[in-house]
Design an enzyme around this catalytic site. Structure first.
Site, PDB file in Angstrom:
ATOM      1  N   ARG A  65       0.816  -1.219   0.000  1.00  0.00           N
ATOM      2  CA  ARG A  65       0.000   0.000   0.000  1.00  0.00           C
ATOM      3  C   ARG A  65       0.849   1.267   0.000  1.00  0.00           C
ATOM      4  NH1 ARG A  65      -3.046  -3.907   2.810  1.00  0.00           N
ATOM      5  NH2 ARG A  65      -1.905  -3.450   4.707  1.00  0.00           N
ATOM      6  N   GLU A 102       5.632 -11.805  14.895  1.00  0.00           N
ATOM      7  CA  GLU A 102       5.165 -12.439  16.134  1.00  0.00           C
ATOM      8  C   GLU A 102       5.649 -13.902  16.163  1.00  0.00           C
ATOM      9  OE1 GLU A 102       0.989 -11.999  16.483  1.00  0.00           O
ATOM     10  OE2 GLU A 102       0.935 -12.785  18.537  1.00  0.00           O
TER      11      GLU A 102
HETATM   12  P1  AMP Z   1       4.285  -3.641  11.331  1.00  0.00           P
HETATM   13  O1  AMP Z   1       5.533  -4.171  10.706  1.00  0.00           O
HETATM   14  O2  AMP Z   1       3.781  -4.487  12.475  1.00  0.00           O
HETATM   15  O3  AMP Z   1       4.405  -2.180  11.699  1.00  0.00           O
HETATM   16  O4  AMP Z   1       3.130  -3.782  10.244  1.00  0.00           O
HETATM   17  C1  AMP Z   1       2.983  -2.817   9.275  1.00  0.00           C
HETATM   18  C2  AMP Z   1       2.495  -3.381   7.971  1.00  0.00           C
HETATM   19  O5  AMP Z   1       1.379  -4.259   8.169  1.00  0.00           O
HETATM   20  C3  AMP Z   1       2.023  -2.262   7.092  1.00  0.00           C
HETATM   21  O6  AMP Z   1       2.481  -2.502   5.764  1.00  0.00           O
HETATM   22  C4  AMP Z   1       0.508  -2.282   7.197  1.00  0.00           C
HETATM   23  O7  AMP Z   1      -0.056  -2.056   5.936  1.00  0.00           O
HETATM   24  C5  AMP Z   1       0.166  -3.681   7.709  1.00  0.00           C
HETATM   25  N1  AMP Z   1      -0.749  -3.672   8.862  1.00  0.00           N
HETATM   26  C6  AMP Z   1      -0.469  -4.005  10.142  1.00  0.00           C
HETATM   27  N2  AMP Z   1      -1.531  -3.903  10.938  1.00  0.00           N
HETATM   28  C7  AMP Z   1      -2.561  -3.486  10.150  1.00  0.00           C
HETATM   29  C8  AMP Z   1      -3.946  -3.169  10.388  1.00  0.00           C
HETATM   30  N3  AMP Z   1      -4.517  -3.265  11.601  1.00  0.00           N
HETATM   31  N4  AMP Z   1      -4.674  -2.742   9.322  1.00  0.00           N
HETATM   32  C9  AMP Z   1      -4.128  -2.630   8.093  1.00  0.00           C
HETATM   33  N5  AMP Z   1      -2.850  -2.919   7.813  1.00  0.00           N
HETATM   34  C10 AMP Z   1      -2.058  -3.341   8.819  1.00  0.00           C
END
Ligand code: AMP
Length: 181
Positions: A65, A102
């Site tokens: 995205r 995780e």
């Molecule tokens: P992180 O590495 O945990 O910060 O996850 C970020 C990535 O996961 C990003 O590319 C987001 O698009 C996606 N992501 C994580 N949680 C969500 C959520 N609740 N809704 C939409 N996309 C999420």
């Protein structure tokens, strides 16, 4: 500054899907910003105004995205766009960075010549959302390893309770358009 009434239009355009892709996750669906010309336009105008005087050389967007907002912003600013992709998707020689999930590990990659040899390229990192920050931290590291300077990391949304933006801010300035959620 994003006017409160414009911020509301963008916030209202985000669709929340409970229990997707697994129980307990509230998925923030930005496809409903993209198909809403007013909300998408207000968001991109805000990003252009924020970044137009930062002397950026490139926008780097995170798979997938981040590509949409990043490429649109790069075009608005008249600069190049660089994709940071999940492992195995980029066809040329890459630099890669692993990060913890995780359960298990994941990996992101950048083309070795992504910044076209520009010395100390000033790069804005962008994605739709920061959660635990693992993806963005790895992506910011890739910019660094490729000889760029991550001037700022920009997200539309920040799930601040997961601590990702705080962790990332030890490495690069972090900006969230809609603030903490
Ligand atoms: P992180 O590495 O945990 O910060 O996850 C970020 C990535 O996961 C990003 O590319 C987001 O698009 C996606 N992501 C994580 N949680 C969500 C959520 N609740 N809704 C939409 N996309 C999420």
């Amino acid at each position: 500054m994003l006017k409160p009434e414009n911020k509301k239009i963008i916030v209202d355009a985000i669709r929340e899907i409970p229990d997707f892709p697994k129980p307990g996750i509230v998925f923030k669906d930005i496809s409903t910003i993209l198909n809403n010309a007013e909300a998408f336009g207000l968001l991109m105008d805000h990003l252009r105004d924020r970044y137009k005087d930062m002397n950026l050389d490139f926008i780097a967007g995170i798979d997938a995205r981040g590509f949409i907002f990043g490429a649109a912003l790069a075009r608005d600013l008249g600069i190049g766009f660089v994709p940071i992709r999940k492992k195995g998707k980029l066809p040329y020689t890459t630099i890669s960075e692993k990060y913890a999930l995780e359960y298990g590990v994941d990996e992101v990659e950048i083309h070795i010549d992504a910044f076209r040899g520009v010395k100390d390229a000033r790069v804005l990192l962008i994605d739709d959302l920061i959660a635990t920050g693992g993806t963005a931290f790895a992506a910011a590291n890739l910019i660094d390893k490729s000889g760029g300077i991550c001037v700022e990391s920009c997200f539309i949304m920040d799930l601040a309770f997961l601590g990702g933006s705080k962790k990332l801010s030890t490495f690069t300035p972090v900006y969230s358009v809609l603030g903490e959620d």
